[in-house]
Design a protein around this motif. Structure first.
Motif, PDB file in Angstrom:
ATOM      1  N   ARG A 128     -31.208  35.321 -43.102  1.00  0.00           N
ATOM      2  CA  ARG A 128     -30.874  34.284 -42.125  1.00  0.00           C
ATOM      3  C   ARG A 128     -31.474  34.654 -40.770  1.00  0.00           C
ATOM      4  O   ARG A 128     -30.865  35.334 -39.960  1.00  0.00           O
ATOM      5  CB  ARG A 128     -29.355  34.144 -41.975  1.00  0.00           C
ATOM      6  N   PRO A 129     -32.711  34.255 -40.547  1.00  0.00           N
ATOM      7  CA  PRO A 129     -33.379  34.640 -39.298  1.00  0.00           C
ATOM      8  C   PRO A 129     -32.708  34.075 -38.052  1.00  0.00           C
ATOM      9  O   PRO A 129     -32.891  34.596 -36.973  1.00  0.00           O
ATOM     10  CB  PRO A 129     -34.778  34.077 -39.467  1.00  0.00           C
ATOM     11  N   LEU A 130     -31.897  33.000 -38.202  1.00  0.00           N
ATOM     12  CA  LEU A 130     -31.238  32.445 -37.023  1.00  0.00           C
ATOM     13  C   LEU A 130     -30.318  33.475 -36.385  1.00  0.00           C
ATOM     14  O   LEU A 130     -30.164  33.533 -35.180  1.00  0.00           O
ATOM     15  CB  LEU A 130     -30.446  31.187 -37.398  1.00  0.00           C
ATOM     16  N   GLY A 131     -29.722  34.278 -37.227  1.00  0.00           N
ATOM     17  CA  GLY A 131     -28.839  35.297 -36.684  1.00  0.00           C
ATOM     18  C   GLY A 131     -29.623  36.413 -36.019  1.00  0.00           C
ATOM     19  O   GLY A 131     -29.074  37.187 -35.245  1.00  0.00           O
ATOM     20  N   ASP A 168     -24.190  25.028 -45.018  1.00  0.00           N
ATOM     21  CA  ASP A 168     -23.701  26.335 -44.585  1.00  0.00           C
ATOM     22  C   ASP A 168     -23.658  26.481 -43.068  1.00  0.00           C
ATOM     23  O   ASP A 168     -23.602  27.593 -42.535  1.00  0.00           O
ATOM     24  CB  ASP A 168     -24.579  27.443 -45.164  1.00  0.00           C
ATOM     25  N   ASP A 169     -23.650  25.353 -42.304  1.00  0.00           N
ATOM     26  CA  ASP A 169     -23.648  25.430 -40.839  1.00  0.00           C
ATOM     27  C   ASP A 169     -22.391  26.124 -40.310  1.00  0.00           C
ATOM     28  O   ASP A 169     -22.468  26.915 -39.364  1.00  0.00           O
ATOM     29  CB  ASP A 169     -23.757  24.023 -40.229  1.00  0.00           C
ATOM     30  N   THR A 174     -24.053  27.221 -36.923  1.00  0.00           N
ATOM     31  CA  THR A 174     -25.228  26.428 -36.533  1.00  0.00           C
ATOM     32  C   THR A 174     -24.875  24.949 -36.555  1.00  0.00           C
ATOM     33  O   THR A 174     -23.816  24.538 -37.037  1.00  0.00           O
ATOM     34  CB  THR A 174     -26.411  26.688 -37.480  1.00  0.00           C
ATOM     35  N   PHE A 175     -25.795  24.140 -36.040  1.00  0.00           N
ATOM     36  CA  PHE A 175     -25.639  22.690 -35.998  1.00  0.00           C
ATOM     37  C   PHE A 175     -26.938  22.083 -36.498  1.00  0.00           C
ATOM     38  O   PHE A 175     -28.022  22.601 -36.208  1.00  0.00           O
ATOM     39  CB  PHE A 175     -25.377  22.233 -34.558  1.00  0.00           C
ATOM     40  N   PRO A 200     -28.735  27.174 -33.473  1.00  0.00           N
ATOM     41  CA  PRO A 200     -27.460  27.849 -33.214  1.00  0.00           C
ATOM     42  C   PRO A 200     -26.609  27.027 -32.241  1.00  0.00           C
ATOM     43  O   PRO A 200     -27.110  26.475 -31.260  1.00  0.00           O
ATOM     44  CB  PRO A 200     -27.867  29.184 -32.598  1.00  0.00           C
ATOM     45  N   ILE A 201     -25.319  26.916 -32.532  1.00  0.00           N
ATOM     46  CA  ILE A 201     -24.407  26.141 -31.685  1.00  0.00           C
ATOM     47  C   ILE A 201     -24.381  26.678 -30.263  1.00  0.00           C
ATOM     48  O   ILE A 201     -24.334  25.930 -29.289  1.00  0.00           O
ATOM     49  CB  ILE A 201     -22.992  26.136 -32.307  1.00  0.00           C
TER      50      ILE A 201
END
Length: 571
Positions: A128-131, A168-169, A174-175, A200-201
């Motif tokens: 999960r690269p967003l994290g 899985d948001d 995330t949004f 990301p929220i």
């Protein structure tokens, strides 16, 4: 209690009530002003947050449009081809296109394509690269998610985008914005899959650089279903649920719709922070009210003494007026309300004195008019002719007719005198006219015809006496035309509480000039009987009632007499 004491008591009560009301009002106005200012500040904060959010949403939409409107991407997602060709197309065009799309955004986003064309390769990562703060794109076959609840719950049509937390948001904080991929070169539009962009929220709803009103304000972002997707609350206060905030009346609630994400932003500001300053103002207002009350009470004592002296002067003048001194005057030079009262009193006293004189003169005029009417009826000529006729009847031996004529003459004068009363019933007034006609028929015999058309409802009502007979007599004296017969008719009706009598004859009539002279009731030479009746009616009932003459030469004359019913008579 004297007027002065009453004035002091009233003034003190008014001052007390006014100061308490003003103090309470000042406190409430200050509180409302503070609340309004907080609402305005809160509205500015929300507007700033919304403006920032619109900027970030526009950033995401730019990426979405970059992929959605690309014709080569649409053709690639539409064309079926071999796996090798599909991989080449991906590496030559689709991969650079997705990489470019990621670079368009200044935020850490992830792009996911769920495609229907399974001849193209799937590309995705297991991390999960967003994290980790990195950008990433993925390609999935839509068959992987068609059975997933979040995919089936999407309600997308053509170019519509849908914001919210899907799949899985919630887990990854995330949004997402989800948009259909369409082939716009074909009619009807062909569905090529779904585009999903995640952010990301904390980046989408970043409030770190915005100062919220109050140290303990709480900001919520709600999605289209009312669920909380983002919350910003003070540290160390514990977790506040949406239900607790909605039911807690100690918070000021300000909300703003966010149509871009089909949700809304809600800001809760604690009221106790606003009321702290208001409580200080309340204490200051109370002290100011007490000081003002003492000063005003002392001032009121002096004012009441000043006005009580002026009122006493007016009361003394009224007492003198009550004792019959109608020329009593109040000498004042002031032009205020007391001066106006004094001036009005002086004017009233003069008016009443004038009215007393006018009423006295009116009574003299009324008595004079009635006496004139009676003198006109006790006519020596009429009495001489009647007695002569009685003598003739006696010589001829017609004792019955002679006896009847004597009785009619006595009844006529008895009704004329009416025991000195100025009012008589309409029945008696008609009876008097009938007696007069019967006496005159001795003289005119068959040449004279007389009839009545009077509404029976009028008979018990009262009227000024001698209002009909003078006009019948006038017709007998002036309406004959050569040797023709004369018909006289009296009508009486009631319309809207107004009694109307008409004395109608079919005699010679009068020309327009003579009628105008008779209508000029001030003339002495013409129309004395008309003027007498008209004046007595006006004296009794008012100037809008009286006698009106209507006549045409050769067509007869009509006398109209109008006056109100009994309940308007001045007894």
């Amino acid at each position: 209690m004297s007027f002065r004491n009453k004035l002091i008591f009233a003034f003190s009560t008014l001052v007390l009530i006014s100061i308490l009301a003003i103090g309470n009002f000042s406190y409430r106005v200050s509180l409302n002003s503070l609340t309004k200012q907080t609402e305005e500040n809160t509205g500015l904060v929300i507007e700033q947050l919304r403006s920032n959010l619109e900027f970030r949403i526009a950033d995401i939409k730019r990426v979405s449009d970059f992929l959605f409107w690309d014709a080569r991407t649409q053709q690639l997602l539409h064309t079926k081809q071999s796996p090798l060709t599909g991989w080449e197309e991906y590496t030559k065009y689709l991969q650079p296109k997705l990489a470019s799309a990621l670079q368009l955004s200044t935020h850490t986003i992830q792009i996911a394509l769920y495609i229907n064309n399974e001849t193209l390769p799937e590309v995705y990562s297991t991390t999960r690269p967003l994290g980790l703060g990195a950008k990433e794109y993925s390609i999935y076959y839509s068959s992987r998610v068609k059975d997933k609840p979040w995919y089936n719950q999407l309600n997308l049509s053509q170019d519509q985008s849908q914001w919210g937390q899907v799949f899985d948001d919630s887990e990854y904080h995330t949004f997402s914005v989800v948009r259909p991929l369409l082939n716009i070169t074909r009619i009807p539009l062909e569905n090529l899959g779904v585009l999903r962009i995640q952010i990301p929220i904390d980046e989408l709803f970043d409030t770190a650089n915005i100062e919220k009103p109050g140290n303990k304000s709480v900001m919520l972002i709600l999605d289209r279903t009312g669920n909380i997707v983002y919350k910003s609350e003070p540290a160390g206060e514990g977790t506040l649920s949406l239900d607790n905030l909605q039911n807690d009346h100690s918070y000021l609630k300000v909300e703003k719709e966010l149509p871009e994400i089909q949700g809304k932003m809600v800001l809760y500001v604690p009221m106790h922070e606003m009321q702290a300053e208001a409580r200080k103002l309340k204490v200051a207002t109370l002290v100011a009210c007490l000081i003002s009350m003492v000063v005003l009470l002392i001032l009121g004592a002096f004012i009441s003494q000043y006005f009580s002296r002026r009122v006493t002067k007016i009361v003394n003048a009224l007492d003198s007026f009550h004792q019959g001194h109608y020329l009593e005057q109040i000498h004042v030079t002031d032009k205020d309300e007391f001066g106006k009262i004094s001036h009005s009193f002086n004017k009233m006293a003069g008016t009443i004195n004038h009215l007393i004189q006018e009423v006295y003169e009116t009574k003299l005029r009324s008595a004079s008019a009635e006496l004139s009417a009676l003198q006109a009826q006790i006519n020596p000529h009429f009495l001489y002719n009647t007695l002569s006729a009685i003598s003739t009847l006696g010589k001829l031996g017609q004792t019955d007719r002679m006896h009847q004529m004597i009785i009619q003459l006595s009844q006529f004068y008895r009704l004329t005198l009416n025991n000195g009363k100025s009012l008589i019933t309409i029945a008696k007034e008609l009876e008097q006219v009938h007696l007069y006609i019967e006496i005159q028929k001795i003289k005119y015999d068959a040449k004279l015809s007389f009839s009545y058309e009077v509404d029976p409802i009028l008979l018990p009502m009262q009227t000024v006496k001698l209002i009909l007979q003078p006009f019948v007599e006038n017709a007998l004296e002036h309406a004959w035309y050569k040797n023709n017969n004369l018909n006289v008719r009296i009508t009486g009706s009631l319309t809207n509480d107004i009694i109307e009598f008409k004395v109608i004859d079919d005699g010679i009539g009068m020309d327009k000039h003579t009628t105008e002279q008779l209508s000029n009731l001030g003339e002495e030479a013409l129309g004395y009987g008309i003027r007498n009746v008209d004046e007595r009616i006006k004296l009794q009932y008012g100037s809008k009632y009286g006698v009106h003459v209507h006549s045409y030469l050769g067509m007869g004359t009509t006398i109209l007499i109008r006056f109100p019913v009994d309940n308007t008579i001045k007894q």
